[in-house]
Design a protein around this motif. Sequence first.
Motif, short mmCIF file in Angstrom:
data_model
loop_
_atom_site.label_atom_id
_atom_site.label_comp_id
_atom_site.label_asym_id
_atom_site.label_seq_id
_atom_site.Cartn_x
_atom_site.Cartn_y
_atom_site.Cartn_z
N ASP A 87 41.00 26.46 43.62
CA ASP A 87 40.86 25.14 44.24
C ASP A 87 40.48 25.23 45.71
OD1 ASP A 87 43.18 25.98 45.49
OD2 ASP A 87 44.49 24.48 44.56
N GLY A 88 40.26 26.44 46.23
CA GLY A 88 39.83 26.61 47.60
C GLY A 88 40.94 26.62 48.63
N SER A 89 42.17 26.60 48.19
CA SER A 89 43.28 26.61 49.13
C SER A 89 43.45 28.00 49.75
CB SER A 89 44.58 26.17 48.43
OG SER A 89 44.85 26.96 47.30
N VAL A 90 44.41 28.13 50.64
CA VAL A 90 44.60 29.36 51.41
C VAL A 90 44.89 30.54 50.48
CG1 VAL A 90 46.05 30.47 53.15
CG2 VAL A 90 45.46 28.06 53.38
N PRO A 91 44.28 31.71 50.73
CA PRO A 91 44.56 32.90 49.91
C PRO A 91 46.04 33.26 49.92
CG PRO A 91 42.59 33.24 51.23
CD PRO A 91 43.23 31.96 51.72
N ILE A 92 46.48 33.88 48.84
CA ILE A 92 47.87 34.27 48.64
C ILE A 92 47.94 35.78 48.49
CG2 ILE A 92 49.89 34.03 47.15
CD1 ILE A 92 48.52 31.41 46.09
N GLN A 93 48.91 36.40 49.14
CA GLN A 93 49.13 37.83 48.94
C GLN A 93 49.95 38.01 47.67
OE1 GLN A 93 47.54 39.94 50.57
NE2 GLN A 93 48.57 41.90 50.66
N THR A 94 49.40 38.72 46.69
CA THR A 94 50.06 38.86 45.40
C THR A 94 50.38 40.31 45.07
OG1 THR A 94 47.92 38.97 44.25
CG2 THR A 94 48.97 36.80 44.41
N LEU A 95 51.43 40.49 44.30
CA LEU A 95 51.75 41.79 43.74
C LEU A 95 50.96 41.92 42.44
CD1 LEU A 95 55.25 43.36 43.35
CD2 LEU A 95 53.78 43.16 41.35
N VAL A 96 50.46 43.14 42.16
CA VAL A 96 49.70 43.37 40.94
C VAL A 96 50.02 44.76 40.42
CG1 VAL A 96 47.68 44.15 42.25
CG2 VAL A 96 47.39 43.36 39.90
N TYR A 97 50.13 44.88 39.10
CA TYR A 97 50.33 46.17 38.46
C TYR A 97 48.99 46.74 38.04
CZ TYR A 97 55.39 45.57 38.25
OH TYR A 97 56.71 45.44 38.58
N ILE A 98 48.71 47.98 38.46
CA ILE A 98 47.43 48.62 38.18
C ILE A 98 47.67 50.02 37.63
CG2 ILE A 98 45.29 49.51 39.18
CD1 ILE A 98 45.49 47.33 41.31
N GLY A 99 46.93 50.36 36.58
CA GLY A 99 46.92 51.73 36.08
C GLY A 99 45.81 52.48 36.80
N THR A 100 46.16 53.20 37.84
CA THR A 100 45.16 53.87 38.67
C THR A 100 44.57 55.09 37.96
OG1 THR A 100 46.89 55.18 39.74
CG2 THR A 100 46.25 53.11 40.81
N PRO A 101 43.42 55.60 38.42
CA PRO A 101 42.76 56.73 37.74
C PRO A 101 43.60 58.00 37.67
CG PRO A 101 41.19 55.59 39.13
CD PRO A 101 42.54 54.99 39.45
N ASP A 102 44.62 58.12 38.51
CA ASP A 102 45.42 59.34 38.48
C ASP A 102 46.62 59.24 37.54
OD1 ASP A 102 46.87 57.54 39.95
OD2 ASP A 102 47.25 58.87 41.66
N ASN A 103 46.77 58.11 36.81
CA ASN A 103 47.89 58.03 35.88
C ASN A 103 47.48 58.63 34.52
OD1 ASN A 103 48.13 55.80 33.50
ND2 ASN A 103 46.61 55.12 35.00
N GLU A 104 48.44 59.13 33.78
CA GLU A 104 48.15 59.87 32.55
C GLU A 104 47.54 59.02 31.46
OE1 GLU A 104 51.72 61.77 31.28
OE2 GLU A 104 51.69 63.27 32.91
N GLN A 105 47.69 57.71 31.53
CA GLN A 105 47.16 56.84 30.49
C GLN A 105 45.73 56.35 30.78
OE1 GLN A 105 49.06 56.82 27.92
NE2 GLN A 105 50.68 57.84 29.06
N PHE A 106 45.19 56.71 31.93
CA PHE A 106 43.84 56.27 32.29
C PHE A 106 42.82 57.05 31.47
CE2 PHE A 106 40.01 56.36 34.99
CZ PHE A 106 39.85 54.99 35.22
N THR A 107 41.91 56.34 30.80
CA THR A 107 40.93 57.00 29.93
C THR A 107 39.57 57.19 30.60
OG1 THR A 107 40.06 54.95 28.97
CG2 THR A 107 42.01 55.93 27.93
N GLY A 108 39.24 56.36 31.57
CA GLY A 108 37.91 56.40 32.16
C GLY A 108 36.88 55.75 31.25
N PRO A 109 35.61 55.85 31.62
CA PRO A 109 34.54 55.19 30.86
C PRO A 109 34.49 55.66 29.41
CG PRO A 109 33.72 55.95 32.98
CD PRO A 109 35.08 56.55 32.81
N GLN A 110 34.18 54.71 28.53
CA GLN A 110 34.04 55.02 27.11
C GLN A 110 32.82 54.30 26.56
OE1 GLN A 110 38.40 53.88 26.46
NE2 GLN A 110 38.12 55.46 24.92
N GLU A 111 32.21 54.89 25.57
CA GLU A 111 31.06 54.25 24.93
C GLU A 111 31.54 52.96 24.26
OE1 GLU A 111 28.32 52.83 22.38
OE2 GLU A 111 30.03 53.87 21.45
#
Length: 248
Positions: free
Chosen positions: A128-152
């Motif tokens: 709606d164009g209102s002021v940005p909000i700082q949010t917490l987010v959960y991310i599976g980063t490339p160094d975690n064991e469950q990260f698969t990377g690119p796949q066909e």
Amino acid sequence: MAVNGQQTTSNSACSDDEFWLFGYGSLIWKPPPHVDRRIPGWVTGYVRRFWQASQDHRGTPEAPGRVVTLIERSFWSSLVDSHASAPDKVWGVAYRIKASKVAEVKDYLDIREINGYTIHYTPFQPADGSVPIQTLVYIGTPDNEQFTGPQEPQALAEHIARSEGPSGLNRDYLLGLEKALNELSPESGDAHVTDLSDRVRAIEAAARGSKGTEDGGPKVSRVAESSPGSHDFHMATIVDTQEETEKV
């Protein structure tokens, strides 16, 4: 709370009186408990991809499914991805948690996000164009064991089509995400998600056609029968009260 073993205290989305969480996966249609505000919008600087294995929700340790994570755009651009383009905006939803329930929800999210996800913070722009909000987010980063990377893409779609875990069919997660994204805004679709969804629908249609030919009977829509939430497969844990809190 810690990220990669380090406490994250700067730019925190949590305070004594409010807590904002960004959901970019199943959180869009499966909110956490004690939400008192829901705002559609987007974050920038990331790409959403089905590059995170799921051993606890949409797969098993023996046969992990696939769920979404966020990839930093600068890192993603250094990779060879068959889906070579991605929108500048990663659409999703920001949730505000009731002040009296912040501690409870933070504990709940910490328990829910143990399969490779870590805590990060990012600015969220309300649609709606209102002021940005700082949010917490959960991310599976490339160094975690469950990260698969690119796949066909076709191989990934076939993997999703056959995977299942305590939270249900992996394809329901994919198709549910496509539907939820399309409902946020006319511009909130994600080509990566839509392409995989189209491929899974084609796989299911081919399977129905093959079954109909073998049986000589009517072709029954398994996709319709297996719409999100229709399965009866459950695990007697916190999963019973709230589906994955994201895979986010």
